[in-house]
Design an enzyme around this catalytic site. Structure first.
Site, PDB file in Angstrom:
ATOM      1  N   LYS A 187     -10.842   0.009  10.091  1.00 16.61           N
ATOM      2  CA  LYS A 187     -11.123  -1.659   9.582  1.00 16.61           C
ATOM      3  C   LYS A 187     -11.660  -2.784  10.140  1.00 16.61           C
ATOM      4  O   LYS A 187     -11.854  -3.915   9.673  1.00 16.61           O
ATOM      5  CB  LYS A 187     -10.166  -1.684   9.173  1.00 16.61           C
ATOM      6  CG  LYS A 187      -9.705  -1.030   7.483  1.00 16.61           C
ATOM      7  CD  LYS A 187      -8.519  -0.963   6.425  1.00 16.61           C
ATOM      8  CE  LYS A 187      -7.156  -0.449   6.038  1.00 16.61           C
ATOM      9  NZ  LYS A 187      -7.798   0.098   4.944  1.00 16.61           N
ATOM     10  N   GLN A 225      -4.701  -5.756   6.256  1.00 21.74           N
ATOM     11  CA  GLN A 225      -5.971  -6.152   6.182  1.00 21.74           C
ATOM     12  C   GLN A 225      -5.919  -7.129   6.754  1.00 21.74           C
ATOM     13  O   GLN A 225      -6.323  -8.289   6.189  1.00 21.74           O
ATOM     14  CB  GLN A 225      -5.595  -6.379   5.045  1.00 21.74           C
ATOM     15  CG  GLN A 225      -5.651  -5.348   3.861  1.00 21.74           C
ATOM     16  CD  GLN A 225      -7.531  -4.148   3.862  1.00 21.74           C
ATOM     17  OE1 GLN A 225      -7.802  -4.861   4.047  1.00 21.74           O
ATOM     18  NE2 GLN A 225      -6.864  -2.914   3.600  1.00 21.74           N
ATOM     19  N   CYS A 239      -4.333   2.676  -4.006  1.00 18.43           N
ATOM     20  CA  CYS A 239      -3.420   3.156  -2.593  1.00 18.43           C
ATOM     21  C   CYS A 239      -2.802   1.798  -3.438  1.00 18.43           C
ATOM     22  O   CYS A 239      -1.832   1.898  -2.233  1.00 18.43           O
ATOM     23  CB  CYS A 239      -3.323   3.405  -1.563  1.00 18.43           C
ATOM     24  SG  CYS A 239      -4.181   4.838  -1.509  1.00 18.43           S
ATOM     25  N   HIS A 279       0.822  -1.006   0.057  1.00 18.61           N
ATOM     26  CA  HIS A 279       0.467   0.462   0.311  1.00 18.61           C
ATOM     27  C   HIS A 279       1.282   1.119  -0.059  1.00 18.61           C
ATOM     28  O   HIS A 279       1.942   1.228   1.044  1.00 18.61           O
ATOM     29  CB  HIS A 279      -0.856   0.077   0.477  1.00 18.61           C
ATOM     30  CG  HIS A 279      -1.763   1.100   1.460  1.00 18.61           C
ATOM     31  ND1 HIS A 279      -1.755   2.387   1.339  1.00 18.61           N
ATOM     32  CD2 HIS A 279      -2.817   0.778   0.812  1.00 18.61           C
ATOM     33  CE1 HIS A 279      -2.485   3.037   1.499  1.00 18.61           C
ATOM     34  NE2 HIS A 279      -4.211   2.238   1.583  1.00 18.61           N
ATOM     35  N   ASP A 331       2.453  -5.254   8.335  1.00 17.72           N
ATOM     36  CA  ASP A 331       1.487  -3.848   7.928  1.00 17.72           C
ATOM     37  C   ASP A 331       0.853  -4.753   8.633  1.00 17.72           C
ATOM     38  O   ASP A 331       0.173  -5.524   6.983  1.00 17.72           O
ATOM     39  CB  ASP A 331       1.398  -3.486   6.357  1.00 17.72           C
ATOM     40  CG  ASP A 331       0.521  -2.523   6.315  1.00 17.72           C
ATOM     41  OD1 ASP A 331      -0.615  -3.078   6.991  1.00 17.72           O
ATOM     42  OD2 ASP A 331       0.062  -1.844   5.363  1.00 17.72           O
TER      43      ASP A 331
HETATM   44  C1  LIG Z   1      -2.702  -2.746   3.625  1.00 18.36           C
HETATM   45  C2  LIG Z   1      -3.358  -1.333   3.972  1.00 18.36           C
HETATM   46  N1  LIG Z   1      -1.748  -0.680   4.403  1.00 18.36           N
HETATM   47  C3  LIG Z   1      -1.950   0.450   5.040  1.00 18.36           C
HETATM   48  C4  LIG Z   1      -2.925   1.008   5.045  1.00 18.36           C
HETATM   49  C5  LIG Z   1      -3.406   2.146   5.802  1.00 18.36           C
HETATM   50  O1  LIG Z   1      -4.244   2.699   6.508  1.00 18.36           O
HETATM   51  P1  LIG Z   1      -4.866   3.472   7.251  1.00 18.36           P
HETATM   52  O2  LIG Z   1      -5.617   4.577   5.455  1.00 18.36           O
HETATM   53  O3  LIG Z   1      -5.665   3.556   8.460  1.00 18.36           O
HETATM   54  O4  LIG Z   1      -3.642   4.659   7.791  1.00 18.36           O
HETATM   55  C6  LIG Z   1      -4.115   0.672   4.412  1.00 18.36           C
HETATM   56  C7  LIG Z   1      -5.617   0.907   4.589  1.00 18.36           C
HETATM   57  O5  LIG Z   1      -6.694   1.487   3.101  1.00 18.36           O
HETATM   58  C8  LIG Z   1      -3.873  -0.932   3.805  1.00 18.36           C
HETATM   59  O6  LIG Z   1      -5.107  -1.702   2.961  1.00 18.36           O
END
Ligand SMILES: Cc1ncc(COP(=O)(O)O)c(C=O)c1O
Ligand SMILES: Cc1ncc(COP(=O)(O)O)c(C=O)c1O
Lengths: 147, 418, 418, 147
Positions: C238, C215, C376, C135, C212
């Site tokens: 989430k 998900q 993203c 991401h 990370d």
């Molecule tokens: C795999 C992954 N990492 C990071 C993020 C970023 O999370 P946040 O926007 O809550 O900071 C997301 C959210 O879309 C994600 O799906």
């Protein structure tokens, strides 16, 4: 909220499938790239202006049906207009796609089919990307984005 | 989501604090069996039911992640979220809503400016100007930056009334001063700084200035254009809004030139593994999924404050301050810390023989919530040679009865420690 | 505030998604006159009434600024706020609640680690290892850091199924690799990475690793001790919690050695104008007034998920994925992007002749909320030569009926664009 | 919630007003500084240990009534105890001030008056600051804080 077929009218579907003026303008006097970072749509607009009149305008790029059709219809609508007229056309178009209950002017032709986008605020930028890019090209900016 | 308030503050009618108090469910609860006299709004204000409901309504009716969704829920959430920028703009009379950056609060706002505006301009030997009455959040980020870059912190001292001398402020600006950062209203002393004057003095010497509005925005009309400063910030939790959100205002041309602060989703224009282009302000400074419902509820808190009227709130709190001053000044052995001529509804005090912490506990048993400690402003404590003070601070819901309860609490303290 | 859930996930009873759906007020609303099929939980999950209520209750019953108040409201708020660390610890099986740092979300967590852990260790020429399926929030912070320090980003490529090869991961670790950061579950491809194996490979070469978990945490049991990684993070929005809050877990000995991230109130031990001492973790990393009510509501979302049971959720979503795969694979001209063997409840797809954006709008009119765009994760898009995909993703409240609605939506798209 | 006079008992008020052993220990074998960053309370503990027994212990510093009285009472209670006994005493004290319904052991003497603090969670650190600092002194740490 209106029915989705008010947005995806025949004309739009047709211009999406068979975009007009999706090509280079050679030689061209103005050019700019447009980008919508929210959906990844990209468009390049080339224009040839002669004696203050838009002699030719075309586009290239990938986008959704709304942005493709809008670019295609735009290229058809602006040929032969003065820069002043083109700018005025853009402003009236922008007003049409962002303001409820506005009726298209009689000289706007096919462009009027894009009015339905105002019921879909997230899609307005799709409809205006090509136009913003054209404006940037005419003003000599190199790249425009619709953030 | 509620529409932008149509309210215009045109009257000088006093506000009805007793009635406003009923907007706050928490203030209806007894505390230790007594009516709650909540006198800690400088730490965090309480939240009216309509703000609580506005936040709940987001999740019940139109919650979705913002910006990238084409479906209606996301669209509605995005519009409500973006719509709050105009509310913030109007609250502080900023020129342009694109200048409003959402942040966690005042602390994050200052860290953002330190990182993205000041840091790239700073060389070893340069100076950052602050005052002795700053909150830790307007000290530590500059200390950290100074340590990293070899710059120095220059501090304008306060006098024993808790005021700074504007001429002294000017005198401490040097050729090497690269930034000034001053508090609008002190959270310990109540001092209202002449920020228009200080800004003019900083700008005369070409020094950009940030004003920390954490204690100003909830309590009086704020006009960043009249102040003339370059950055201004506040926290929603002190403005009858939720915790975890606030706003930074900065001049657009400055923001547009600044590198991002945090990075991730939503602050970029295009990402490849080789290179990334950043979005324009304010999105450039809002990486990741933000506090969506918090922003929307902050908007509701702003509507609430504007409907009551910041000028009416200021008058009301001034009257309470005068009343409290009068009553406290009659108490033997009690000393008020901070006697600025221009002072907001914050009273720090100490009592001979009674430690502020003990006062806090005893008052709590009387239903009086005050704060005891260093109030995140240890340099002020050091100036007065104190480890801690007790502090009562007012919000729009406080009444003379709350001050009376405070005085009864102090009597109880003196009974035990007298 | 609710007590820590007594629930132990000991059964393999399937969950009743139809019943769970009723816990979510927003899912009871019709959308475009049809029942809402919400298929965008990967962007942000919806929020059950008990979480909404838990947050409202904070403001109605025991809100005050935390840590420094001696009165009861502040005490109660502080205990509820601090109490959520144990809930996070239990959710991801962390050893110690002092290792749980509250952050705005995954993005801030990664920025924090980049700033406070990696940056001080990084020299020009050093390398940071990520994958092609990250991401943006796990790409851009490293790019920024690399640019600042002269370090390089090394990227493990994905294959056309959307998987990385662990041996290739190892092969890309060099003497200069100072950190690795990998996604647990891809938000576009659904790929579940073998993070235990990757961690072992990184550690063999002495490389610390962040996972990370944005998900992963909402969708399956997570055990950071079993993974063995050094940092792990996720976002509450989430995990059926509120927006604007999340958690970073890090090994205590690493956190204890790290400089602060943001600075201001509450992260310091002692401040003078000359020098500041920092508090211990986790407070060191939580400057300023935090998202108090958000943290408490995050705790309630965690309770909810644990009561339903992460393993039951995983089984339920696997079943839905299988059903969706079967139905979508019968649609002519539809191509699924991401076919990892080990895959979570996320399906990206494209349809010949129909742009994902148009699909999103048309589906919305059918009551189906999906996401369309680059999610993203532009490098993933680049890998597959796409500007965008449509994406359906599952939460514990989704049913086969939602998948059926998705298929009907796709039929409608094909009608218009076929 | 109990009445506040259960917390501020006579003994505590008395030790606050007239703290015992608020002085240096010269010579001392152990010393540590304690600090409670939440309220700014500071305490220094000096101890002289001879043949494994606490021969003298005293404190200095500024604090609230609870922390001052607790330090004062502590210095009175520990003289003559072995290190083992002192540590055990501390643990029982800690248990007493943090656990509901625990009764003080009969040998705890005046220390028992501090039990009331358990109804005031924000004040427990005030009551234990001196004790934590003593423990740090005996273990050779130089500074302790009750964050
Ligand atoms: C795999 C992954 N990492 C990071 C993020 C970023 O999370 P946040 O926007 O809550 O900071 C997301 C959210 O879309 C994600 O799906
Ligand atoms: C003057 C002042 N500045 C800054 C802050 C920090 O605000 P926050 O904790 O919301 O970041 C405060 C809050 O106490 C304050 O009073």
């Amino acid at each position: 909220m209106s029915d989705v077929s008010d947005l995806y009218q025949e004309v739009i579907l047709d211009h999406n499938k068979q975009p007009r003026n999706k090509r280079d303008v050679e030689p061209h006097s103005h050019e700019a790239d447009g980008y919508n970072p929210l959906c990844g749509d990209k468009v390049t607009i080339q224009v040839r202006v002669q004696d203050g009149v838009i002699d030719d305008v075309a586009f290239k790029g990938d986008g959704c049906a709304i942005s493709t059709a809008s670019a295609s219809i735009m290229t058809e609508s602006l040929r032969g207009l003065t820069l002043e007229q083109a700018r005025d056309f853009f402003h009236r178009f922008h007003h049409l796609v962002t303001t409820d209950d506005v009726q298209p002017d009689s000289d706007m032709g096919k462009v009027a089919v894009l009015a339905g986008v105002r019921d879909y605020p997230m899609r307005v930028k799709c409809a205006t990307l090509a136009w913003h890019t054209l404006e940037a090209a005419l003003e000599g900016q190199e790249e425009i984005s619709t953030e | 989501m509620s529409a932008v308030s149509p309210f215009q503050e045109t009257t000088d009618k006093p506000l009805d604090a007793e009635a406003l108090k009923r907007d706050f469910p928490i203030l209806q609860q007894p505390m230790s069996g007594k009516p709650l006299a909540f006198l800690d709004s400088a730490a965090s204000a309480q939240t009216p039911e309509r703000v609580i409901e506005a936040e709940a309504r987001v999740y019940r009716e139109y919650y979705a992640n913002i910006h990238r969704g084409v479906y209606k829920l996301s669209q509605q959430a995005t519009q409500a979220y973006e719509g709050v920028r105009a509310k913030v703009r109007d609250l502080i009379n900023a020129p342009d809503e694109r200048e409003i950056v959402y942040v966690r609060g005042t602390t994050e706002a200052i860290n953002l400016v330190a990182h993205s505006f000041v840091r790239p301009r700073l060389q070893a030997g340069d100076e950052i100007l602050i005052t002795e009455m700053e909150h830790h959040s307007n000290i530590v980020p500059w200390q950290v930056l100074a340590e990293e870059t070899g710059a120095h912190l220059v501090v304008v001292p306060i006098d024993d009334n808790g005021e700074i001398d504007p001429a002294d402020f000017s005198a401490r600006i040097s050729e090497r001063t690269k930034f000034a950062s001053v508090v609008h209203v002190s959270n310990v002393l109540g001092t209202i700084n002449p920020v228009e004057d200080l800004t003019r003095r900083a700008h005369e010497r070409g020094v950009p200035i940030l004003v920390d509005g954490a204690q100003a925005v909830p309590h009086r009309p704020v006009d960043v254009q009249a102040i003339g400063c370059d950055f201004y910030c506040f926290s929603a939790h002190k403005v009858y809004g939720p915790s975890g959100i606030g706003a930074l205002w900065g001049r657009y041309e400055l923001l547009a030139d600044m590198p991002p602060y945090q990075s991730g989703g939503d602050m970029i224009r295009y990402v490849t593994l080789a290179k990334t282009e950043y979005a324009k302000p304010p999105q450039r400074f809002e990486a990741g999924t933000p506090n969506i419902a918090g922003v929307i509820a902050m908007g509701e808190g702003i509507d609430y404050l504007r409907e009551v009227g910041p000028a009416a709130v200021a008058r009301h709190e001034q009257a309470l301050l005068a009343y409290a001053n009068e009553r406290l000044s009659q108490i033997e052995g009690l000393r008020i810390i901070g006697n600025a001529e221009n002072k907001a509804g914050v009273i720090s005090f100490v009592i001979d023989g009674a430690h502020p912490h003990d006062m806090g506990t005893i008052m709590d048993q009387e239903g009086v919530a005050i704060r005891a400690g260093h109030h995140c402003a240890q340099p002020v404590m050091d100036h007065f040679g104190l480890a801690a003070t007790a502090r009562a601070s007012f919000g729009l819901y406080n009444t003379e009865a709350d001050v009376d309860a405070l005085v009864r609490g102090i009597d109880k303290v003196k009974e035990l420690f007298g």
